[in-house]
Scaffold this motif. Structure first.
Motif, PDB file in Angstrom:
ATOM      1  N   ILE A  51       0.845  -1.180   0.019  1.00 22.27           N
ATOM      2  CA  ILE A  51       0.042  -0.046  -0.031  1.00 22.27           C
ATOM      3  C   ILE A  51       1.028   1.110   0.023  1.00 22.27           C
ATOM      4  O   ILE A  51       1.797   1.268   0.785  1.00 22.27           O
ATOM      5  N   GLY A  55      -2.738   5.565  -0.484  1.00 19.17           N
ATOM      6  CA  GLY A  55      -3.432   4.672  -0.316  1.00 19.17           C
ATOM      7  C   GLY A  55      -3.992   3.508  -1.349  1.00 19.17           C
ATOM      8  O   GLY A  55      -4.745   2.743  -1.308  1.00 19.17           O
ATOM      9  N   SER A  56      -3.005   3.772  -2.354  1.00 13.19           N
ATOM     10  CA  SER A  56      -3.246   2.487  -3.571  1.00 13.19           C
ATOM     11  C   SER A  56      -2.529   1.313  -3.188  1.00 13.19           C
ATOM     12  O   SER A  56      -1.680   1.282  -2.376  1.00 13.19           O
ATOM     13  N   THR A  57      -3.273   0.323  -3.482  1.00 15.98           N
ATOM     14  CA  THR A  57      -2.936  -1.229  -2.832  1.00 15.98           C
ATOM     15  C   THR A  57      -2.821  -1.909  -4.177  1.00 15.98           C
ATOM     16  O   THR A  57      -3.201  -1.797  -5.128  1.00 15.98           O
ATOM     17  N   SER A  70      -4.690  -2.525   4.529  1.00 23.20           N
ATOM     18  CA  SER A  70      -5.008  -1.198   4.887  1.00 23.20           C
ATOM     19  C   SER A  70      -3.989  -0.479   5.902  1.00 23.20           C
ATOM     20  O   SER A  70      -3.230  -1.225   6.357  1.00 23.20           O
ATOM     21  N   ARG A  71      -4.266   0.893   6.086  1.00 21.30           N
ATOM     22  CA  ARG A  71      -3.484   1.458   6.826  1.00 21.30           C
ATOM     23  C   ARG A  71      -4.304   2.614   7.825  1.00 21.30           C
ATOM     24  O   ARG A  71      -5.241   3.010   7.160  1.00 21.30           O
TER      25      ARG A  71
END
Length: 120
Positions: A51, A55-57, A70-71
């Motif tokens: 990530i 926020g791109s995964t 997620s973070r």
């Protein structure tokens, strides 16, 4: 320096779920990628998910539809939610923090690893 502390591994039956956490501290301002890698006995370490700071995964094909990364920026923590676990997911899972520029990892930091074992 960046310090990474992982938690959440364990033993689970096939079909079960686990959530891994990775708390980062130190000079994290330079980090723009966080990821989870895993290494099974006799195999090479492989990327599970990463990530970006935006926020791109990205997830490995083998875990798409089952795992979510997620973070929580306020806690400087990255999570790996693992559902529908399979025996082939058994491995040591490592958290990594990277500085990536133009798709090249300039440097990285690694956690100590946490064991995930999925029984059939």
């Amino acid at each position: 320096q960046v310090q990474l502390v992982e938690s959440g591994g364990g033993l689970v039956q096939a079909g079960g779920s686990l959530r891994l956490s990775c708390a980062a501290s130190g000079s994290i301002y330079s980090i723009n990628y966080m990821g989870w890698y895993r290494q099974a006995p006799g195999k090479q370490r492989e990327l599970v998910a990463n990530i970006t700071s935006a926020g791109s995964t990205n997830l490995a094909d083998s875990v798409k539809g089952r795992f979510t990364i997620s973070r929580d920026n306020a806690k400087n923590t990255v999570y790996l939610q693992m559902n529908s676990l399979k025996p082939e997911d058994t491995a040591v899972y490592y958290c990594a923090a990277l500085r990536v520029v133009r798709d090249i990892a300039l440097y990285s930091y690694w956690g100590q690893g946490t064991q995930v074992t999925v029984s059939s």
